[in-house]
Design a protein around this motif. Structure first.
Motif, mmCIF file in Angstrom:
data_model
loop_
_atom_site.group_PDB
_atom_site.id
_atom_site.type_symbol
_atom_site.label_atom_id
_atom_site.label_comp_id
_atom_site.label_asym_id
_atom_site.label_seq_id
_atom_site.Cartn_x
_atom_site.Cartn_y
_atom_site.Cartn_z
ATOM 1 N N ASP A 102 27.245 15.644 19.053
ATOM 2 C CA ASP A 102 27.951 16.788 18.480
ATOM 3 C C ASP A 102 28.395 17.840 19.491
ATOM 4 O OD1 ASP A 102 27.539 15.738 15.885
ATOM 5 O OD2 ASP A 102 25.520 16.598 15.853
ATOM 6 N N TYR A 103 27.866 17.784 20.716
ATOM 7 C CA TYR A 103 28.108 18.863 21.673
ATOM 8 C C TYR A 103 28.412 18.324 23.066
ATOM 9 C CZ TYR A 103 25.882 21.666 18.077
ATOM 10 O OH TYR A 103 25.566 22.268 16.884
ATOM 11 N N ILE A 104 29.164 19.132 23.815
ATOM 12 C CA ILE A 104 29.378 18.917 25.240
ATOM 13 C C ILE A 104 29.057 20.247 25.917
ATOM 14 C CG2 ILE A 104 31.043 18.401 27.068
ATOM 15 C CD1 ILE A 104 32.636 16.800 24.978
ATOM 16 N N GLY A 105 28.318 20.161 27.015
ATOM 17 C CA GLY A 105 27.960 21.367 27.742
ATOM 18 C C GLY A 105 28.070 21.160 29.228
ATOM 19 N N TRP A 106 28.011 22.244 29.977
ATOM 20 C CA TRP A 106 28.116 22.193 31.428
ATOM 21 C C TRP A 106 27.381 23.383 32.029
ATOM 22 C CZ3 TRP A 106 31.992 22.730 27.922
ATOM 23 C CH2 TRP A 106 32.566 24.003 27.795
ATOM 24 N N ALA A 107 26.903 23.183 33.236
ATOM 25 C CA ALA A 107 26.224 24.237 33.994
ATOM 26 C C ALA A 107 26.610 24.077 35.458
ATOM 27 C CB ALA A 107 24.711 24.118 33.842
ATOM 28 N N PRO A 108 26.656 25.182 36.196
ATOM 29 C CA PRO A 108 26.995 25.093 37.620
ATOM 30 C C PRO A 108 26.000 24.221 38.379
ATOM 31 C CG PRO A 108 27.083 27.365 36.864
ATOM 32 C CD PRO A 108 26.454 26.562 35.758
ATOM 33 N N MET A 109 26.527 23.440 39.325
ATOM 34 C CA MET A 109 25.675 22.637 40.201
ATOM 35 C C MET A 109 24.749 23.553 40.986
ATOM 36 S SD MET A 109 25.971 19.467 40.132
ATOM 37 C CE MET A 109 27.004 18.145 39.614
ATOM 38 N N PRO A 110 23.582 23.061 41.328
ATOM 39 C CA PRO A 110 22.663 23.891 42.126
ATOM 40 C C PRO A 110 23.192 24.051 43.545
ATOM 41 C CG PRO A 110 21.798 21.677 41.876
ATOM 42 C CD PRO A 110 23.017 21.754 41.003
ATOM 43 N N PRO A 111 22.787 25.111 44.232
ATOM 44 C CA PRO A 111 23.247 25.341 45.604
ATOM 45 C C PRO A 111 22.881 24.199 46.552
ATOM 46 C CG PRO A 111 22.184 27.286 44.744
ATOM 47 C CD PRO A 111 21.974 26.205 43.728
ATOM 48 N N SER A 112 21.859 23.435 46.235
ATOM 49 C CA SER A 112 21.438 22.339 47.112
ATOM 50 C C SER A 112 22.293 21.090 46.961
ATOM 51 C CB SER A 112 19.978 21.975 46.827
ATOM 52 O OG SER A 112 19.834 21.574 45.470
ATOM 53 N N PHE A 113 23.236 21.099 46.011
ATOM 54 C CA PHE A 113 24.075 19.927 45.775
ATOM 55 C C PHE A 113 25.099 19.764 46.888
ATOM 56 C CE2 PHE A 113 27.850 17.813 44.205
ATOM 57 C CZ PHE A 113 27.304 16.675 43.630
ATOM 58 N N SER A 114 25.324 18.520 47.294
ATOM 59 C CA SER A 114 26.409 18.237 48.231
ATOM 60 C C SER A 114 27.043 16.909 47.835
ATOM 61 C CB SER A 114 25.911 18.194 49.673
ATOM 62 O OG SER A 114 25.004 17.138 49.849
ATOM 63 N N VAL A 115 28.321 16.779 48.107
ATOM 64 C CA VAL A 115 29.066 15.578 47.737
ATOM 65 C C VAL A 115 28.492 14.380 48.484
ATOM 66 C CG1 VAL A 115 31.305 14.432 47.774
ATOM 67 C CG2 VAL A 115 31.155 16.868 47.253
ATOM 68 N N GLY A 116 28.279 13.299 47.746
ATOM 69 C CA GLY A 116 27.774 12.073 48.347
ATOM 70 C C GLY A 116 26.265 12.012 48.446
ATOM 71 N N VAL A 117 25.601 13.157 48.220
ATOM 72 C CA VAL A 117 24.141 13.216 48.241
ATOM 73 C C VAL A 117 23.721 13.966 46.993
ATOM 74 C CG1 VAL A 117 22.117 14.032 49.482
ATOM 75 C CG2 VAL A 117 24.159 13.349 50.754
ATOM 76 N N SER A 118 22.942 13.339 46.161
ATOM 77 C CA SER A 118 22.540 14.022 44.939
ATOM 78 C C SER A 118 21.564 15.139 45.272
ATOM 79 C CB SER A 118 21.914 13.036 43.953
ATOM 80 O OG SER A 118 20.738 12.505 44.501
ATOM 81 N N PHE A 119 21.433 16.099 44.359
ATOM 82 C CA PHE A 119 20.497 17.190 44.565
ATOM 83 C C PHE A 119 19.087 16.652 44.459
ATOM 84 C CE2 PHE A 119 20.265 17.261 40.005
ATOM 85 C CZ PHE A 119 21.559 17.022 39.619
#
Length: 177
Positions: A101-118
């Protein structure tokens, strides 16, 4: 492009008149928009568009092209929501959650980087999420359709993280959500 010609000086000169620059020991120089008040959160005033690079956040704010496409947002215990500059462009820097019933989103954490998961075990704060009913995801203005904050904790428990695989394709950061 995944690597655009931007710098802190570019961010500073383009955002200074729309907010305040602060120094936080955990993150260094961060920016907080002048519109910030209790209850405000990023990725709330605007709407989603699907593009070749995935789900792109189209902000209602004139300054939105920078902090919604470069860097990450974090909820600081002392100052509230602040933006941490980053030099890699993306259509959005968010984690999506979805349920029937829902779709949500939250900002990625500061430790996130492309190609490497948080880091494993990172738990998004439920209050960092913005949710809409699934049929309202493509509305013109999220603020008018967002689920009340008091209902978010229940919805977080009824949704699952969507493996959005933010990655670089042909030198462009892609967030398919």
């Amino acid at each position: 492009p995944a690597s655009a010609a931007v710098s802190f000086d570019f961010f500073y000169s383009n955002l200074s008149h729309d907010g305040s620059w602060l120094v936080i020991s955990s993150y260094g120089r961060v920016w907080q928009p002048a519109v910030y008040r209790a209850g405000w959160s990023p990725y709330y005033d605007g709407h989603w568009q699907y593009t070749d690079a995935g789900w792109c956040w189209d902000s209602d704010y004139a300054w939105g092209d920078i902090p919604y496409h470069y860097g990450t947002w974090v909820m600081d215990d002392r100052f509230g929501w602040v933006w941490i500059p980053g030099t890699t462009w993306a259509p959005s820097w968010v984690e999506f959650r979805q349920g029937p019933d829902y779709i949500g989103w939250a900002p990625m954490p500061p430790s996130f980087s492309v190609g490497v998961s948080f880091s494993v075990g990172y738990i998004f704060r439920p209050d960092a999420f913005v949710f809409v009913h699934s049929h309202d995801f493509l509305c013109d203005r999220v603020r008018g359709f967002a689920v009340p904050r008091g209902d978010v904790n229940v919805i977080v428990n009824r949704t699952k993280i969507v493996n959005n695989n933010i990655r670089i394709e042909n030198n462009v950061v892609v967030n398919r959500g």
